[in-house]
Design a protein around this motif. Structure first.
Motif, short mmCIF file in Angstrom:
data_model
loop_
_atom_site.label_atom_id
_atom_site.label_comp_id
_atom_site.label_asym_id
_atom_site.label_seq_id
_atom_site.Cartn_x
_atom_site.Cartn_y
_atom_site.Cartn_z
N SER A 156 0.34 -1.42 0.15
CA SER A 156 0.22 0.10 0.06
C SER A 156 0.64 1.46 0.16
O SER A 156 0.53 1.75 -0.25
N SER A 157 1.80 1.13 -0.30
CA SER A 157 3.30 2.25 0.23
C SER A 157 2.46 2.96 -1.10
O SER A 157 2.51 2.54 -2.01
N SER A 158 2.53 4.61 -0.80
CA SER A 158 2.67 5.75 -1.88
C SER A 158 3.10 6.88 -1.18
O SER A 158 3.16 7.83 -2.49
N GLY A 159 3.81 7.28 -0.21
CA GLY A 159 4.18 8.45 -0.20
C GLY A 159 5.11 8.21 1.37
O GLY A 159 4.37 7.40 2.04
N PHE A 160 6.16 9.23 1.61
CA PHE A 160 6.51 8.97 3.27
C PHE A 160 6.87 10.40 3.27
O PHE A 160 7.38 10.98 2.38
N VAL A 161 7.12 11.13 4.57
CA VAL A 161 7.57 12.25 5.29
C VAL A 161 8.37 12.31 5.92
O VAL A 161 7.94 11.51 7.04
N ILE A 162 10.02 13.26 5.72
CA ILE A 162 9.92 12.50 7.30
C ILE A 162 10.76 14.52 7.64
O ILE A 162 11.15 14.60 7.25
N GLY A 163 10.87 13.64 9.04
CA GLY A 163 11.01 15.06 9.50
C GLY A 163 12.04 14.96 10.29
O GLY A 163 13.54 14.37 9.48
N PRO A 164 12.46 16.68 10.83
CA PRO A 164 14.60 16.33 11.34
C PRO A 164 14.97 14.83 11.78
O PRO A 164 14.19 14.44 12.51
N TRP A 165 15.65 14.54 10.67
CA TRP A 165 17.38 13.12 12.01
C TRP A 165 17.21 13.89 13.02
O TRP A 165 18.20 15.16 13.08
N SER A 166 18.15 13.03 13.53
CA SER A 166 18.41 12.98 15.00
C SER A 166 19.42 11.91 15.12
O SER A 166 19.17 10.78 14.54
N ARG A 167 20.54 11.92 16.26
CA ARG A 167 21.62 10.96 16.54
C ARG A 167 20.62 9.50 17.45
O ARG A 167 19.16 9.96 17.78
N PRO A 168 20.88 8.40 16.40
CA PRO A 168 19.78 7.57 17.40
C PRO A 168 20.82 7.14 19.06
O PRO A 168 20.87 6.18 18.97
N ASP A 169 20.71 7.95 19.62
CA ASP A 169 21.11 7.83 21.00
C ASP A 169 20.05 7.51 22.28
O ASP A 169 20.64 7.86 23.38
#
Ligand code: OOG
Ligand code: MG
Length: 255
Positions: A156-169
């Motif tokens: 069903s995937s048709s789009g995606f939106v990503i917010g700000p990246w941060s360290r996986p800490d």
């Protein structure tokens, strides 16, 4: 015998033209392995049109999602660069059949990952995490499908939106999240809804999707799966997801 190439063309055309189709399993049995072959071939059409692989989406990794669509297996699909929408930007409603949106956590990989890996090994391959939302748009009529149908339709995937990246800490195993539409809360939940801890979704991506893709690649995004049920999108809506300690991501819906 299922005609893989023909079926791949049917789902690709349905996605490209935002036209609903009948479920394959309405007319003939379809196995999971064949369904993934259809998915692979349908994405080959996109790659032939110049799109590039951007990663993997995991699906049905939470009970809320399984209950909403009546399918109870973890599934996966392919993400391409053209499916990415600008954070804070707009999506065009008419490009979809019956789009829904759901809150997710995204992982950005800095190292390849494939096969059986532990949660600790998976985390070592993560460059960054971000709040995200996936736009799902089943190409099947009434958003109804069986397991093999949805897999064939790129989950069903048709789009995606990503917010700000941060360290996986930080510990992401149980972070509160809220999805709001025009300022009103429509879904409330926790990242713990995703397999008990979303890192398990990355582990599952390596195991389930890795072998078919020659491994998950550095630079790819992995969407962990919706933490809550999805919301049906309507023109004029502004949708925002906030994940505790991770951040916010938003999109609005235009004609
Ligand atoms: C299937 C895709 C599920 C998720 O995050 O669980 C999915 C669907 O709901 O149409 O993307
Ligand atoms: Mg999803």
């Amino acid at each position: 015998m299922t005609d893989i190439a023909k079926s791949a063309e049917i789902v690709d055309t349905a996605a490209r033209t935002a036209t609903a189709i009948a479920q394959f399993t309405d007319s003939a049995p379809l196995g999971v392995a064949e369904a993934y072959q259809i998915q692979a071939k349908s994405i080959d059409h996109r790659l032939a049109r110049g799109e590039t692989m951007a990663g993997v989406k995991m699906g049905l990794t939470s009970r809320a999602k399984m209950a909403q669509v009546g399918v109870h297996e973890v599934i996966w699909g392919r993400l391409t660069d053209a499916m990415r929408l600008e954070e804070g930007g707009a999506l065009s409603r008419k490009r979809y059949v019956h789009p829904r949106i759901e809150p997710e956590l995204a992982y950005l990989l800095k190292a390849p990952l494939a096969g059986e890996v532990s949660a600790a090994e998976a985390l070592c391959a993560v460059e960054a995490i971000a709040p995200a939302m996936e736009i799902i748009d089943s190409r099947y009529r009434n958003f109804k499908f069986a397991l093999a149908d949805v897999i064939a339709d790129n989950s069903s995937s048709s789009g995606f939106v990503i917010g700000p990246w941060s360290r996986p800490d930080r510990d992401c195993s149980n972070l509160g999240l809220v999805m709001e539409v025009n300022g009103r809360t429509v879904e409330l939940g926790s990242t713990a809804a995703i397999l008990g801890d979303p890192i398990r979704s990355l582990v599952a991506a390596a195991r389930l999707a890795g072998p078919s893709l020659g491994g998950l690649k550095a630079g790819w995004i992995v969407l962990a799966g919706g933490a809550t049920a999805a919301h049906s999108l309507a023109v004029g809506e502004h949708v925002r997801t906030v994940i505790q300690n991770v951040g916010a991501v938003s999109i609005r819906v235009e004609e």
